[in-house]
Scaffold this active site. Sequence first.
Site, PDB file in Angstrom:
ATOM      1  N   TYR A 178      36.521  78.116 105.316  1.00 27.48           N
ATOM      2  CA  TYR A 178      35.949  78.896 104.824  1.00 27.48           C
ATOM      3  C   TYR A 178      34.892  78.002 103.973  1.00 27.48           C
ATOM      4  N   THR A 181      31.715  77.550  98.861  1.00 33.77           N
ATOM      5  CA  THR A 181      31.528  76.804  97.520  1.00 33.77           C
ATOM      6  C   THR A 181      30.753  75.613  97.210  1.00 33.77           C
ATOM      7  N   GLY A 220      39.275  73.479 101.464  1.00 38.00           N
ATOM      8  CA  GLY A 220      40.103  72.614 102.210  1.00 38.00           C
ATOM      9  C   GLY A 220      40.190  72.549 103.826  1.00 38.00           C
ATOM     10  N   GLN A 373      66.172  77.110  73.474  1.00 41.66           N
ATOM     11  CA  GLN A 373      66.612  77.267  75.065  1.00 41.66           C
ATOM     12  C   GLN A 373      66.368  78.345  75.796  1.00 41.66           C
ATOM     13  N   GLY A 444      63.368  64.457  79.313  1.00 38.65           N
ATOM     14  CA  GLY A 444      63.015  62.792  80.090  1.00 38.65           C
ATOM     15  C   GLY A 444      62.914  63.280  81.892  1.00 38.65           C
ATOM     16  N   GLU A 467      39.532  79.798  94.578  1.00 32.15           N
ATOM     17  CA  GLU A 467      39.812  81.640  94.906  1.00 32.15           C
ATOM     18  C   GLU A 467      38.916  83.136  93.419  1.00 32.15           C
TER      19      GLU A 467
HETATM   20  C1  LIG Z   1      53.073  69.403  97.068  1.00 30.58           C
HETATM   21  C2  LIG Z   1      54.047  70.810  97.070  1.00 30.58           C
HETATM   22  C3  LIG Z   1      54.587  71.029  96.759  1.00 30.58           C
HETATM   23  C4  LIG Z   1      54.901  72.323  96.309  1.00 30.58           C
HETATM   24  C5  LIG Z   1      54.168  73.658  96.162  1.00 30.58           C
HETATM   25  C6  LIG Z   1      54.263  74.352  95.223  1.00 30.58           C
HETATM   26  C7  LIG Z   1      53.811  75.743  95.307  1.00 30.58           C
HETATM   27  C8  LIG Z   1      53.235  76.201  96.233  1.00 30.58           C
HETATM   28  C9  LIG Z   1      52.270  77.365  95.738  1.00 30.58           C
HETATM   29  C10 LIG Z   1      51.338  77.857  95.998  1.00 30.58           C
HETATM   30  C11 LIG Z   1      50.000  76.843  96.461  1.00 30.58           C
HETATM   31  C12 LIG Z   1      49.935  75.715  97.387  1.00 30.58           C
HETATM   32  C13 LIG Z   1      49.334  75.741  98.965  1.00 30.58           C
HETATM   33  C14 LIG Z   1      48.274  77.040  98.383  1.00 30.58           C
HETATM   34  C15 LIG Z   1      47.215  76.659 100.179  1.00 30.58           C
HETATM   35  C16 LIG Z   1      46.554  77.516  99.986  1.00 30.58           C
HETATM   36  C17 LIG Z   1      45.718  78.217  98.829  1.00 30.58           C
HETATM   37  C18 LIG Z   1      45.089  79.158  99.431  1.00 30.58           C
HETATM   38  C19 LIG Z   1      43.733  78.402  99.037  1.00 30.58           C
HETATM   39  C20 LIG Z   1      42.976  78.389  98.355  1.00 30.58           C
HETATM   40  C21 LIG Z   1      41.484  78.081  99.067  1.00 30.58           C
HETATM   41  C22 LIG Z   1      40.644  78.220  97.836  1.00 30.58           C
HETATM   42  C23 LIG Z   1      40.433  79.213  98.176  1.00 30.58           C
HETATM   43  C24 LIG Z   1      38.142  79.542  97.299  1.00 30.58           C
HETATM   44  O1  LIG Z   1      38.677  78.985  96.249  1.00 30.58           O
HETATM   45  S1  LIG Z   1      36.798  79.928  97.898  1.00 30.58           S
HETATM   46  C25 LIG Z   1      36.419  80.517  97.017  1.00 30.58           C
HETATM   47  C26 LIG Z   1      36.718  81.911  96.415  1.00 30.58           C
HETATM   48  N1  LIG Z   1      35.439  82.450  95.218  1.00 30.58           N
HETATM   49  C27 LIG Z   1      35.479  82.569  94.448  1.00 30.58           C
HETATM   50  O2  LIG Z   1      36.492  83.489  93.954  1.00 30.58           O
HETATM   51  C28 LIG Z   1      33.754  82.639  93.863  1.00 30.58           C
HETATM   52  C29 LIG Z   1      34.520  83.792  92.814  1.00 30.58           C
HETATM   53  N2  LIG Z   1      33.022  84.694  92.389  1.00 30.58           N
HETATM   54  C30 LIG Z   1      32.696  86.116  92.768  1.00 30.58           C
HETATM   55  O3  LIG Z   1      34.016  86.575  92.989  1.00 30.58           O
HETATM   56  C31 LIG Z   1      31.685  86.759  92.791  1.00 30.58           C
HETATM   57  O4  LIG Z   1      30.571  86.065  92.482  1.00 30.58           O
HETATM   58  C32 LIG Z   1      31.914  88.006  91.026  1.00 30.58           C
HETATM   59  C33 LIG Z   1      32.541  87.259  90.337  1.00 30.58           C
HETATM   60  C34 LIG Z   1      32.756  89.461  91.495  1.00 30.58           C
HETATM   61  C35 LIG Z   1      30.305  88.274  90.859  1.00 30.58           C
HETATM   62  O5  LIG Z   1      30.179  88.500  92.439  1.00 30.58           O
HETATM   63  P1  LIG Z   1      28.104  89.406  92.038  1.00 30.58           P
HETATM   64  O6  LIG Z   1      27.827  88.712  91.728  1.00 30.58           O
HETATM   65  O7  LIG Z   1      28.107  89.638  93.666  1.00 30.58           O
HETATM   66  O8  LIG Z   1      28.345  91.142  91.457  1.00 30.58           O
HETATM   67  P2  LIG Z   1      28.628  91.718  89.781  1.00 30.58           P
HETATM   68  O9  LIG Z   1      29.296  90.902  89.154  1.00 30.58           O
HETATM   69  O10 LIG Z   1      27.004  91.246  89.692  1.00 30.58           O
HETATM   70  O11 LIG Z   1      29.244  92.628  90.193  1.00 30.58           O
HETATM   71  C36 LIG Z   1      28.430  93.547  91.418  1.00 30.58           C
HETATM   72  C37 LIG Z   1      29.636  94.862  91.861  1.00 30.58           C
HETATM   73  O12 LIG Z   1      30.166  94.048  92.528  1.00 30.58           O
HETATM   74  C38 LIG Z   1      31.929  94.775  92.456  1.00 30.58           C
HETATM   75  N3  LIG Z   1      32.337  93.422  93.184  1.00 30.58           N
HETATM   76  C39 LIG Z   1      32.400  92.095  92.936  1.00 30.58           C
HETATM   77  N4  LIG Z   1      33.764  91.604  93.859  1.00 30.58           N
HETATM   78  C40 LIG Z   1      34.173  92.523  93.930  1.00 30.58           C
HETATM   79  C41 LIG Z   1      34.625  92.823  95.014  1.00 30.58           C
HETATM   80  N5  LIG Z   1      35.849  91.272  95.647  1.00 30.58           N
HETATM   81  N6  LIG Z   1      35.334  93.955  95.990  1.00 30.58           N
HETATM   82  C42 LIG Z   1      34.511  94.651  95.756  1.00 30.58           C
HETATM   83  N7  LIG Z   1      33.817  94.928  94.311  1.00 30.58           N
HETATM   84  C43 LIG Z   1      33.364  93.859  94.052  1.00 30.58           C
HETATM   85  C44 LIG Z   1      31.756  94.375  90.410  1.00 30.58           C
HETATM   86  O13 LIG Z   1      32.649  95.102  90.398  1.00 30.58           O
HETATM   87  C45 LIG Z   1      30.333  95.498  90.477  1.00 30.58           C
HETATM   88  O14 LIG Z   1      30.579  96.312  90.295  1.00 30.58           O
HETATM   89  P3  LIG Z   1      29.606  97.561  89.665  1.00 30.58           P
HETATM   90  O15 LIG Z   1      28.497  97.278  90.232  1.00 30.58           O
HETATM   91  O16 LIG Z   1      30.685  99.008  90.183  1.00 30.58           O
HETATM   92  O17 LIG Z   1      29.850  97.477  88.702  1.00 30.58           O
HETATM   93  C1  FAD Z   2      41.867  72.802  94.814  1.00 37.18           C
HETATM   94  C2  FAD Z   2      40.733  73.469  95.497  1.00 37.18           C
HETATM   95  C3  FAD Z   2      40.178  74.598  96.495  1.00 37.18           C
HETATM   96  C4  FAD Z   2      39.579  75.192  97.014  1.00 37.18           C
HETATM   97  N1  FAD Z   2      39.125  75.829  98.305  1.00 37.18           N
HETATM   98  C5  FAD Z   2      37.919  76.214  98.664  1.00 37.18           C
HETATM   99  C6  FAD Z   2      37.907  76.922  99.803  1.00 37.18           C
HETATM  100  O1  FAD Z   2      38.853  76.241 100.738  1.00 37.18           O
HETATM  101  N2  FAD Z   2      36.552  77.585 100.277  1.00 37.18           N
HETATM  102  C7  FAD Z   2      35.358  76.822  99.376  1.00 37.18           C
HETATM  103  O2  FAD Z   2      34.410  77.588  99.244  1.00 37.18           O
HETATM  104  N3  FAD Z   2      35.974  76.393  97.842  1.00 37.18           N
HETATM  105  C8  FAD Z   2      37.204  76.330  97.637  1.00 37.18           C
HETATM  106  N4  FAD Z   2      37.800  75.703  96.618  1.00 37.18           N
HETATM  107  C9  FAD Z   2      36.856  76.499  95.101  1.00 37.18           C
HETATM  108  C10 FAD Z   2      36.783  77.029  94.309  1.00 37.18           C
HETATM  109  O3  FAD Z   2      36.610  78.349  95.239  1.00 37.18           O
HETATM  110  C11 FAD Z   2      35.714  77.222  92.603  1.00 37.18           C
HETATM  111  O4  FAD Z   2      36.116  76.556  92.393  1.00 37.18           O
HETATM  112  C12 FAD Z   2      36.045  77.930  92.626  1.00 37.18           C
HETATM  113  O5  FAD Z   2      35.441  79.355  92.239  1.00 37.18           O
HETATM  114  C13 FAD Z   2      35.427  77.989  90.534  1.00 37.18           C
HETATM  115  O6  FAD Z   2      34.253  77.830  90.748  1.00 37.18           O
HETATM  116  P1  FAD Z   2      33.211  76.176  90.110  1.00 37.18           P
HETATM  117  O7  FAD Z   2      33.700  75.052  90.546  1.00 37.18           O
HETATM  118  O8  FAD Z   2      31.894  76.536  90.528  1.00 37.18           O
HETATM  119  O9  FAD Z   2      33.759  76.820  88.232  1.00 37.18           O
HETATM  120  P2  FAD Z   2      32.499  77.398  87.373  1.00 37.18           P
HETATM  121  O10 FAD Z   2      31.834  78.310  87.134  1.00 37.18           O
HETATM  122  O11 FAD Z   2      31.520  76.152  87.177  1.00 37.18           O
HETATM  123  O12 FAD Z   2      33.615  76.639  85.432  1.00 37.18           O
HETATM  124  C14 FAD Z   2      32.988  75.753  84.991  1.00 37.18           C
HETATM  125  C15 FAD Z   2      33.329  76.479  83.250  1.00 37.18           C
HETATM  126  O13 FAD Z   2      32.738  78.008  83.833  1.00 37.18           O
HETATM  127  C16 FAD Z   2      33.219  78.913  83.213  1.00 37.18           C
HETATM  128  N5  FAD Z   2      32.014  80.437  83.790  1.00 37.18           N
HETATM  129  C17 FAD Z   2      31.872  80.018  84.453  1.00 37.18           C
HETATM  130  N6  FAD Z   2      31.095  81.159  84.978  1.00 37.18           N
HETATM  131  C18 FAD Z   2      30.969  81.842  83.982  1.00 37.18           C
HETATM  132  C19 FAD Z   2      31.278  83.387  83.037  1.00 37.18           C
HETATM  133  N7  FAD Z   2      30.167  84.100  84.128  1.00 37.18           N
HETATM  134  N8  FAD Z   2      31.689  83.449  82.169  1.00 37.18           N
HETATM  135  C20 FAD Z   2      32.106  82.908  81.468  1.00 37.18           C
HETATM  136  N9  FAD Z   2      32.385  81.720  81.514  1.00 37.18           N
HETATM  137  C21 FAD Z   2      32.266  81.249  83.066  1.00 37.18           C
HETATM  138  C22 FAD Z   2      34.561  79.093  83.731  1.00 37.18           C
HETATM  139  O14 FAD Z   2      35.639  79.769  83.099  1.00 37.18           O
HETATM  140  C23 FAD Z   2      34.879  77.456  83.992  1.00 37.18           C
HETATM  141  O15 FAD Z   2      35.698  77.420  82.564  1.00 37.18           O
HETATM  142  C24 FAD Z   2      38.669  75.601  95.726  1.00 37.18           C
HETATM  143  C25 FAD Z   2      38.400  74.970  94.471  1.00 37.18           C
HETATM  144  C26 FAD Z   2      39.841  74.136  94.334  1.00 37.18           C
HETATM  145  C27 FAD Z   2      40.226  73.118  92.485  1.00 37.18           C
END
Ligand SMILES: CC/C=C\C/C=C\C/C=C\C/C=C\C/C=C\C/C=C\CC/C=C/C(=O)SCCNC(=O)CCNC(=O)[C@H](O)C(C)(C)COP(=O)(O)OP(=O)(O)OC[C@H]1O[C@@H](n2cnc3c(N)ncnc32)[C@H](O)[C@@H]1OP(=O)(O)O
Ligand code: FAD
Length: 710
Positions: A178, A181, A220, A373, A444, A467
Amino acid sequence: MWRGGSNTRTCKRRFFSSPTRSRHHRPPYICRLHSRGSQHLKAMAEVDHLAAERATARFDVEEMKVAWAGSRHAVHVADRMARLVASDPVFRKDNRTMLSRKELFKDTLRKAAHAWKRIVELRLTEEEADLLRQYVDQPGYVDLHWGMFVPAIKGQGTEEQQHKWLPLAYKFQIIGCYAQTELGHGSNVQGLETTATFDPKTDEFVIHSPTLTSSKWWPGGLGKASTHAVVYARLITEGKDYGIHGFIVQLRSLEDHSPLPGVTLGDIGGKFGSGAYNSMDNGVLRFDHVRIPRDQMLMRLSQVTREGKYVHSNVPKQLLYGTMVYVRQSIVADASKALSRAVCIAVRYSAVRKQFGSQDGGPETQVLNYKTQQSRLFPLLASAYAFRFVGDWLNWLYTDVTQKLEAKDFSTLQEAHACTAGLKAVTTSVTADAIEECRKLCGGHGYLNSSGLPELFAVYVPACTYEGDNVVLLLQVARILMKTVSQLASGKQPVGTMAYMGKVQYLMQCKSAVSSAEDWLNPDAIQEAFEARALRMAVNCAQNISQAASQEEAAGFYERSPDLLEAAVAHIQLIIVTKFIEKVHQEIPGHGVKEQLQALCNVYALYILHKHLGDFLATGCITPRQGALANEQLGKLYAQVRPNAVALVDAFNYTDHYLGSVLGRYDGDVYPALYEEAWKDPLNETVVPEGYHEYLRPLIKQQQLKLSRL
Ligand SMILES: CC/C=C\C/C=C\C/C=C\C/C=C\C/C=C\C/C=C\CC/C=C/C(=O)SCCNC(=O)CCNC(=O)[C@H](O)C(C)(C)COP(=O)(O)OP(=O)(O)OC[C@H]1O[C@@H](n2cnc3c(N)ncnc32)[C@H](O)[C@@H]1OP(=O)(O)O
Ligand SMILES: Cc1cc2nc3c(=O)[nH]c(=O)nc-3n(C[C@H](O)[C@H](O)[C@H](O)COP(=O)(O)OP(=O)(O)OC[C@H]3O[C@@H](n4cnc5c(N)ncnc54)[C@H](O)[C@@H]3O)c2cc1C
């Protein structure tokens, strides 16, 4: 815990992984003596060092396992899969922190391939296969393949596209990730820079990375394993930018795995901690005008026609974020797993560990008996149960919303977004802090890799960021709260988890009727205090934003964002408490099970109340005396939990293999295990360390020479 392998220095024995089996037929504990150890371990009879603890439990542990797992069937399947993994030498993980990055990555590829082989050979169901992968317990490309690539195609692909791509993905004929980012933008999805420009001459999209900051960064499985990706890019057609859309892009050859022309790929480098998330190949990706057929744009939500016309279906554009919503809800369930593992280790070890308090040569005090504790550990135990139940509820909500969306009913989309974003943020932040607290609770020895806690922490902390950064997600919740408050005046009744805000007249002025510590056991008293606190914090924020005179609303929101974060947390904690209370109101079979859950529910709620007492007092719904009574009741509840603590963590039903901790062993026999584990460290492969002749000996000799000259 299976301790296979060819290391001749290890004990000639098998640790059976199953708690139930280990209670009975475990062979005598006979260790071969370590030839270089200064102290020899004596053969000793096997003992359950925690038997006395288990005997004090006042409930049926087997039935609690059912309450935790959700059903008898779930306990049974999980048990089978956990044993299957624990008994297979390929899934060994006790040496993981000692492997180099390359060895660890290869080990991950091997485990993933072996897991798939077993899944096919044993014809496992999807449920069984998911559990098997969970117990293998090593982050890897398969997590993203199944967890995001497949869901993205399912959620955003047309039926035709699903028909084409899903069978390939299901059989691992392609491996996907996926890729959203970028180096320059993660949180701000609308700010992504990668472009997908439609070329009507060839009926293709041209995928391009126009700047360094547009390089995909973090996905990832991208770095080394994936052949394909769902790439998020700005769609440009007829000279107009239509914003972010998803595209299926092939990255590597299916023949020799080399990158396709125009594609630059690699791993982004080592990450926090040893072992841990370094098993994952988080990657970097750049495109130089890479062409893909038009039909590889995911076209369920919007389409580009052969002529290049952009057509958007009549659905909210936020559906593009559906895969993230799906993963966020699953991360809440993962939080309860990670937290319960840490708590299981800390509770068992605290029952074994003794310090101080010996009188007349008698035994010392188990550290679990120290009130400090208990006050640090039992709220975490309660939180593990709370997160488990709210995770189940969230899964229900997600399924319900999905069904509604299928029927073109978008009314609950906002609720799903607020709950998944908020619960993801709160549960992961609490869990990350709690794992570190559990490490400290183990003194420790908790700092040793063999405790399992450092690796668990290192692998878990990025959950606060991936996420969706937790602060960014909580601000989304706050925005929805502010919108809801602003609509109250117009008489619009809030629904779902915001419904309590409809009682604004009452909640803004109510005073808690609690007059004794026991009164805090009344769920209505708890519910009212949490609702009043959450509502009043939200209303305060809304008033402060609107009073920020001359300012625009967005500027007021920005100014007040630290307070808004706290209001969002209060709202989410209310949801967790409410769902726990609802769970306990249900029929729960098994002797004493309901009573234990009731106690844990009260511990969770009163602990939050105690920790955030300032919020509750500031909003005026409770008095300082009532706050003190809550704390008094909390102390009584800890005493109630104490005799049940070990059994409550046994109910998680984790094998020693899955726990991966010498401190958290089911039998509590931690000292021989710690001792044995130390000898496995590569530093102990030689008695005299490498480097002695180069650095230590010359130093010592030099000093001796100096001394002899004096
Ligand atoms: C060694 C092992 C030992 C031990 C293991 C032990 C434990 C293990 C346990 C667990 C972990 C281990 C392994 C895990 C394995 C895998 C992990 C799984 C995943 C990891 C992979 C990660 C992947 C990623 O990170 S993918 C990238 C993710 N990125 C993000 O999440 C980006 C975040 N940003 C956003 O979502 C958006 O930009 C936003 C912040 C929401 C803003 O969006 P936007 O600018 O478009 O919108 P607005 O803010 O202006 O909002 C407009 C409007 O939209 C509504 N809105 C926003 N989002 C949503 C939505 N999702 N659904 C519905 N509506 C949404 C918002 O409310 C506004 O509404 P209104 O207009 O009505 O106000
Ligand atoms: C282990 C790992 C696995 C990942 N896997 C994937 C993957 O499979 N696919 C993928 O696409 N991405 C993946 N990502 C990326 C991940 O989704 C992003 O790192 C995450 O969404 C945070 O975005 P950023 O790194 O841009 O942080 P930034 O937005 O740059 O955050 C930096 C700081 O700014 C602050 N900040 C940012 N915006 C605001 C705001 N509007 N208001 C206040 N504070 C703010 C945050 O709180 C934070 O303290 C992974 C990341 C990690 C660490």
